[in-house]
Design a protein around this motif. Structure first.
Motif, PDB file in Angstrom:
ATOM      1  N   SER A 169       0.821  -1.209   0.000  1.00 48.29           N
ATOM      2  CA  SER A 169       0.000   0.000   0.000  1.00 48.29           C
ATOM      3  C   SER A 169       0.855   1.260   0.000  1.00 48.29           C
ATOM      4  CB  SER A 169      -0.907   0.019   1.224  1.00 48.29           C
ATOM      5  OG  SER A 169      -1.933  -0.912   1.042  1.00 48.29           O
ATOM      6  N   VAL A 170       1.951   1.225   0.740  1.00 51.35           N
ATOM      7  CA  VAL A 170       2.813   2.404   0.823  1.00 51.35           C
ATOM      8  C   VAL A 170       3.449   2.697  -0.543  1.00 51.35           C
ATOM      9  CG1 VAL A 170       4.879   3.347   1.896  1.00 51.35           C
ATOM     10  CG2 VAL A 170       3.233   2.096   3.266  1.00 51.35           C
ATOM     11  N   ALA A 219       3.497   5.709  -5.694  1.00 47.18           N
ATOM     12  CA  ALA A 219       3.232   5.685  -7.138  1.00 47.18           C
ATOM     13  C   ALA A 219       2.222   6.764  -7.499  1.00 47.18           C
ATOM     14  CB  ALA A 219       2.718   4.312  -7.558  1.00 47.18           C
ATOM     15  N   ASP A 220       1.209   6.916  -6.623  1.00 46.37           N
ATOM     16  CA  ASP A 220       0.156   7.895  -6.892  1.00 46.37           C
ATOM     17  C   ASP A 220       0.699   9.314  -6.918  1.00 46.37           C
ATOM     18  OD1 ASP A 220      -1.926   6.301  -7.367  1.00 46.37           O
ATOM     19  OD2 ASP A 220      -2.902   6.554  -5.418  1.00 46.37           O
ATOM     20  N   GLY A 261       9.985   5.925  -3.727  1.00 44.93           N
ATOM     21  CA  GLY A 261       9.601   4.604  -4.228  1.00 44.93           C
ATOM     22  C   GLY A 261      10.811   3.711  -4.401  1.00 44.93           C
ATOM     23  N   LYS A 262      11.876   4.297  -4.982  1.00 40.98           N
ATOM     24  CA  LYS A 262      13.083   3.513  -5.217  1.00 40.98           C
ATOM     25  C   LYS A 262      13.704   3.040  -3.917  1.00 40.98           C
ATOM     26  CE  LYS A 262      14.954   4.815  -9.699  1.00 40.98           C
ATOM     27  NZ  LYS A 262      15.753   5.809 -10.418  1.00 40.98           N
ATOM     28  N   ARG A 289       5.778  -6.948  -6.275  1.00 45.26           N
ATOM     29  CA  ARG A 289       6.251  -6.760  -7.645  1.00 45.26           C
ATOM     30  C   ARG A 289       5.253  -5.910  -8.449  1.00 45.26           C
ATOM     31  NH1 ARG A 289      10.602  -8.803 -10.946  1.00 45.26           N
ATOM     32  NH2 ARG A 289      11.874  -9.040  -9.127  1.00 45.26           N
ATOM     33  N   ILE A 290       3.986  -6.233  -8.262  1.00 48.39           N
ATOM     34  CA  ILE A 290       2.948  -5.510  -8.997  1.00 48.39           C
ATOM     35  C   ILE A 290       2.966  -4.033  -8.602  1.00 48.39           C
ATOM     36  CG2 ILE A 290       0.458  -5.279  -9.305  1.00 48.39           C
ATOM     37  CD1 ILE A 290       0.341  -8.365  -8.807  1.00 48.39           C
ATOM     38  N   ALA A 291       3.033  -3.800  -7.287  1.00 54.07           N
ATOM     39  CA  ALA A 291       3.049  -2.413  -6.817  1.00 54.07           C
ATOM     40  C   ALA A 291       4.267  -1.679  -7.375  1.00 54.07           C
ATOM     41  CB  ALA A 291       3.055  -2.382  -5.294  1.00 54.07           C
ATOM     42  N   LEU A 292       5.414  -2.346  -7.397  1.00 48.68           N
ATOM     43  CA  LEU A 292       6.636  -1.712  -7.905  1.00 48.68           C
ATOM     44  C   LEU A 292       6.548  -1.460  -9.413  1.00 48.68           C
ATOM     45  CD1 LEU A 292       9.273  -3.683  -5.829  1.00 48.68           C
ATOM     46  CD2 LEU A 292       8.873  -1.216  -5.742  1.00 48.68           C
ATOM     47  N   THR A 293       6.014  -2.430 -10.133  1.00 44.33           N
ATOM     48  CA  THR A 293       5.844  -2.258 -11.582  1.00 44.33           C
ATOM     49  C   THR A 293       4.977  -1.031 -11.865  1.00 44.33           C
ATOM     50  OG1 THR A 293       5.955  -4.649 -11.800  1.00 44.33           O
ATOM     51  CG2 THR A 293       5.136  -3.433 -13.699  1.00 44.33           C
ATOM     52  N   THR A 294       3.892  -0.923 -11.111  1.00 40.91           N
ATOM     53  CA  THR A 294       3.010   0.220 -11.283  1.00 40.91           C
ATOM     54  C   THR A 294       3.729   1.523 -10.940  1.00 40.91           C
ATOM     55  OG1 THR A 294       1.257  -1.242 -10.554  1.00 40.91           O
ATOM     56  CG2 THR A 294       0.726   1.101 -10.705  1.00 40.91           C
ATOM     57  N   LEU A 295       4.529   1.460  -9.869  1.00 36.33           N
ATOM     58  CA  LEU A 295       5.285   2.651  -9.467  1.00 36.33           C
ATOM     59  C   LEU A 295       6.144   3.165 -10.620  1.00 36.33           C
ATOM     60  CD1 LEU A 295       6.620   4.497  -7.123  1.00 36.33           C
ATOM     61  CD2 LEU A 295       8.376   2.722  -7.123  1.00 36.33           C
TER      62      LEU A 295
END
Length: 716
Positions: free
Chosen positions: A249-250, A255-256, A263-264, A282-288
Motif C-alpha cells: 500500500s505504501v 506511485a500515486d 519509491g526507489k 512486484r505488482i506495486a513496484l511495476t506500477t510505481l
DNA sequence: ATAGGGTTAG
C-alpha cells in the motif's frame, strides 16, 4: 454438537491402511513413522485433513472424495469443512458447493467454509446470499463468519449491507474482535466511505499491523496518498515494523504521487528483506515505475516474474497505455490471449484505452469485435470504454451504436457519449442527448458538463455554452478548474477576448496553464497583441519548457508583422534550449501504420508520394486555391516558406492514402499538433476534388472533411 | 490427534 453425527468415528485397520497406500501415491505424502500411521488410522479426521492439505487440483479431490464416500465419512463435519476449504482454495468452488448442499443441516463451520469460498473466488453476491440464507435457517454467525461476509461486502461495494453487518457486530458482541473490526475498516474503505473507516480505526483498542495496513490502504485507495503516508509515518513512530502487505500500500501511495525517489528506496528495502519476488509487491513496484514514466524498468520487473497473475498483466498493459506505448499495450494484450490467460474487465478496459489513444479505427474495430464475442459485451465499464474508443478513433456512429446497445446506462455511459459528440463538434447532438438523459432520470455529473461545454466550444455556441455553465450549480455541482477553462476557451475562440479576460479575473480559482493557453491561442487568432503578450508571460513562468506557447506568441507577432517580436521569441527559445515540436501525422493502410514528418522522404514509396503530392498541389491551384501566406510566416523553424506551406505532414499522409487505397475509401489520419489554417483549407478542397471523406484527429478534436466542407465549420 | 478469521496490488 458440531460434527457429532451418527457416523463411525474410526475405520477398520484394514480398510484404511489399503487406502493410505493409494492416496500416498498421488499426494507424495509420506507418513514417515508408525505413530503417524496410527494416528491416521484411529483418527480419520486427521488423516483426511492432512491429505486434503496436500491437494492441489481437482484430480486429488476426486480421489479423496470417493474415499470419503467409501469409508462413510461424507457427513463428517470436520472432513467436509476441510474439503470445502481446500476445494475453494484450488478454484473448485462448485465442487465445494456440491458437498455443502449434500450435507444434512449444515452447522456454522460449514456455512463459514462455503461463504469463505465464494468470497475468496470473488463471487461476492453468492457469498452474501448464502449469508442471508444461513440466518434464515436459524444458524447464528460467529466471529469467524463476519470477516468473510465483510470481505464480500467490500468486494461488492455494498455499503448498506456493510453497515447492516456492522450493526450486527455490535448486537452480536463482536465489537472487541480486532479481526472483525479490521474487516469493517476495509469495507468502508472499499465503499469510498473513508470517514467511517477512520472512525472505526480510531475506536480500535488493540491495533495490530493489519489494522494499520487497513487504514493506510483505505486512504491510498481513496485518492489520498499523502494522508496514507502520514499515517504510515505515525505507525513507524509507534515503533511498529511494516509487513510486506503494508509495503504494497505504501508503494502504491508513492506511485500515486509519482515520488520515484521514495519509491526507489522502498524498492531497495524490499530487496534487502528478500521480498523481491513476492508477486503483490512486484505488482506495486511495476506500477510505481510505470506511473513515474519509467516503462523500461517496469517491463523488466514484469518480465522477470515467471508466474504472474491477471493483476500483474493489467499493471503492465495499463502502464504501457498510460505512457503512450499503445502498440506495446495492445501486443501484450494479444500475447495474454494467446497464452490462454483469462483477461478480466480491467484488462480489456486498459486494452481498449490503448486503442483509443492509438486512434486507429481498424485496430479499434478489431477490439470491438473481440469484445462482441466475449463475456464482457454486457459490462458497463467495458461499454463505456468502447464508446470513448470509437469516438476517439473517429467513428461517432460506432460509438453511438455501442451506446444504444448498452442496456443499463449510468451517468458515465451518458457522459462518455456526450463527450464524444463534443470531441466531434456535434453540439446539437450533445445537447439533445443531455435532455434525453435528464428525461431518463439520470443526474449529470461534472464530466457531463465538460462534454457539453467542449461541444459548445467546438461548435462556437457561445451563449448556449454560457447558459450551460451558469446552470452547473443548479445540479448541485461545483464547477471545477476544467469547466472554467472551457469557458475561457469558448469566449476566446468566439473572439470575446475582453470578456474572457474579465472572466479570468473574476473567477474564484487560480488560472493555470490551460486557461492562459486558451487566452493566448485566442489572442493569436484575433491578433490581440496586448492580451497575447500578457498570457504568454504567465505561461512562460508557469510552464517554461513548453514550446507550444513560444510558437503561439511568435505566430501572433508574425500575423501583425511585428518582426522584432518574432526575433525576441526566437532568442528566448534558443536561450532555453527549446526547439519546435515536429509535426507528425499517421495513416493506417491495411493494418500498417505509416508515419510522416514534415518534409519526410524516408518512406519507401517516397517518390510516388511526392509525385502525388505535386499533382494535388496542381489540382488545388487549378481550382483556384490560394495559399494563405500568413500560415507560412507563423512557422517558426521553417525558413523556406513555400516548402512549409505544402510539406506539412498531414498532406504527405493524404497523398500516400490516395495512392494506396481504392477510389472512394475514407482516409483516416491522426496528427500530433492542431490543424493549421492552410492545410485545413487545402484538405477541404481535396475532399471535394478527389471525392474522398477524410477524417483527421488533431491534438484537440476531429475534423471530418467531406465534399469541400469540414465538420468543424472552420472553427477550431 | 481432529475444520475455520482480518490487511495488499490494476
Amino acid at each position: 454438537m458440531a460434527g457429532n453425527l451418527a457416523v463411525p468415528k474410526t475405520l477398520t485397520r484394514f480398510s484404511l491402511s489399503t487406502k493410505i497406500l493409494d492416496l500416498q501415491s498421488f499426494t507424495g505424502h509420506d507418513l514417515k513413522n508408525r505413530s503417524n500411521i496410527y494416528n491416521s488410522i484411529f483418527n480419520p479426521e486427521s488423516f483426511y485433513t492432512s491429505l486434503l492439505d496436500r491437494s492441489t487440483c481437482r484430480r486429488h479431490l476426486n480421489q479423496i472424495h470417493s474415499q470419503i464416500i467409501v469409508t462413510g465419512f461424507q457427513y463428517n463435519g470436520y472432513i467436509v469443512t476441510k474439503f470445502i476449504h481446500v476445494s475453494s482454495n484450488v478454484g473448485e468452488i462448485s465442487y465445494a458447493r456440491q458437498l455443502f448442499d449434500e450435507f444434512p443441516e449444515p452447522y456454522v463451520f460449514l456455512w463459514n467454509a462455503i461463504i469463505r469460498g465464494y468470497s475468496k473466488q470473488n463471487m461476492f453476491d453468492e457469498a452474501l446470499m448464502l449469508y442471508t440464507r444461513m440466518q434464515n435457517v436459524g444458524v447464528r454467525p460467529d466471529c469467524f463468519t463476519l470477516p468473510h461476509v465483510l470481505k464480500a461486502c467490500g468486494g461488492a461495494a455494498a455499503f448498506e449491507v456493510g453497515q447492516a453487518v456492522h450493526g450486527q457486530i455490535f448486537r452480536g458482541g463482536f465489537e472487541r474482535d480486532v479481526f472483525v473490526q479490521n474487516g469493517v475498516v476495509a469495507v468502508y474503505a472499499k465503499c469510498g466511505r473513508i470517514d467511517h473507516a477512520r472512525n472505526v480505526f480510531e475506536g480500535l483498542g488493540g491495533r495490530t499491523i493489519v489494522s494499520w495496513t487497513s487504514i493506510i490502504s483505505a486512504y491510498a485507495q481513496n485518492g489520498q496518498p499523502i494522508e496514507a503516508l502520514r499515517i504510515f509515518k505515525k505507525m513507524r513512530n509507534y515503533g511498529l515494523q511494516p509487513d510486506w502487505i503494508t509495503l504494497v500500500s505504501v508503494i502504491s501511495a508513492y506511485a500515486d504521487i509519482e515520488d520515484l525517489g521514495q519509491g526507489k528506496s522502498l524498492h531497495s528495502c524490499v530487496i534487502k528483506m528478500g521480498l523481491e519476488f513476492e508477486l503483490d509487491l512486484r505488482i506495486a513496484l511495476t506500477t510505481l515505475y510505470a506511473k513515474c514514466g519509467n516503462v523500461m524498468i517496469a517491463k523488466s520487473l514484469f518480465d522477470e516474474m515467471e508466474i504472474s497473475n491477471v493483476i500483474m498483466w493489467n499493471a503492465m498493459i495499463s502502464g504501457f497505455a498510460k505512457n503512450g506505448c499503445c502498440n506495446e499495450a495492445i501486443t501484450l494484450f494479444q500475447r495474454m490471449l494467446s497464452k490462454n490467460l483469462r483477461p478480466d474487465t480491467v484488462t480489456v478496459c486498459s486494452a481498449i484505452l490503448a486503442c483509443a489513444q492509438l486512434g486507429s479505427l481498424e485496430e479499434a474495430r478489431k477490439m470491438g469485435e473481440y469484445i462482441d464475442n466475449s463475456e464482457y459485451r454486457i459490462d458497463v465499464f467495458v461499454n463505456t470504454a468502447l464508446i470513448d474508443m470509437y469516438a476517439k478513433c473517429g467513428s461517432i456512429d460506432l460509438a453511438r451504436k455501442v451506446f444504444d446497445q448498452t442496456k443499463t446506462k449510468d451517468i458515465v455511459v451518458w457522459s462518455a457519449m456526450i463527450v464524444g459528440y463534443g470531441l466531434h463538434g456535434r453540439a446539437h447532438e450533445a445537447i439533445n442527448l443531455f435532455y434525453l438523459m435528464k428525461q431518463a432520470g439520470v443526474r449529470p455529473n461534472d464530466v457531463t458538463f465538460i462534454g457539453l461545454l467542449t461541444a459548445c466550444n467546438h461548435a462556437g455556441l457561445v451563449e448556449e455554452g454560457w447558459r450551460i455553465f451558469d446552470s452547473i450549480r443548479d445540479y448541485g455541482i461545483e464547477p471545477r478548474y476544467q469547466h472554467y477553462a472551457c469557458v475561457v476557451d469558448l469566449l476566446g475562440r468566439a473572439g470575446c477576448l475582453e470578456r474572457a479576460y474579465d472572466f479570468i479575473t473574476k473567477m474564484p480559482i487560480k488560472p493555470g496553464v490551460s486557461i492562459w493557453g486558451a487566452l493566448l491561442s485566442a489572442s493569436r487568432i484575433y491578433r490581440h497583441v496586448e492580451l497575447g503578450e500578457y498570457s504568454a508571460q504567465q505561461l512562460f513562468s508557469l510552464d517554461p519548457c513548453n514550446t507550444g506557447h513560444y510558437v503561439q506568441l511568435s505566430n501572433l507577432y508574425a500575423s501583425v508583422f511585428m518582426w522584432s517580436g518574432v526575433a525576441r521569441v526566437r532568442v528566448l527559445m534558443k536561450e532555453r534550449g527549446l526547439t519546435k515540436d515536429m509535426g507528425c501525422s499517421m495513416i493506417e493502410i491495411e493494418g500498417k501504420l505509416h508515419v510522416f514528418r514534415m518534409g519526410d522522404i524516408s518512406h519507401p514509396r517516397s517518390n510516388e508520394i511526392y509525385k502525388e503530392h505535386k499533382r494535388l498541389d496542381r489540382r488545388l491551384k487549378e481550382a483556384g486555391f490560394v495559399a494563405d501566406t500568413d500560415s507560412a510566416l507563423h512557422d517558426l523553424s521553417y525558413e523556406d516558406k513555400e516548402e512549409s506551406l505544402c510539406n506539412h505532414s498531414e498532406r504527405l499522409a493524404i497523398a500516400y492514402g490516395l495512392i494506396s487505397t481504392p477510389y472512394g475509401t475514407t482516409l483516416r489520419i491522426t496528427k500530433n499538433l492542431r490543424a493549421c489554417v492552410n492545410c485545413h483549407a487545402a484538405i477541404k478542397l481535396i475532399s471535394r476534388l478527389e471525392n474522398r471523406e477524410i477524417v483527421v484527429r488533431d491534438s484537440n478534436r476531429f475534423h471530418h472533411y467531406k465534399g469541400g466542407e469540414c465538420s468543424c465549420g472552420d472553427y477550431w
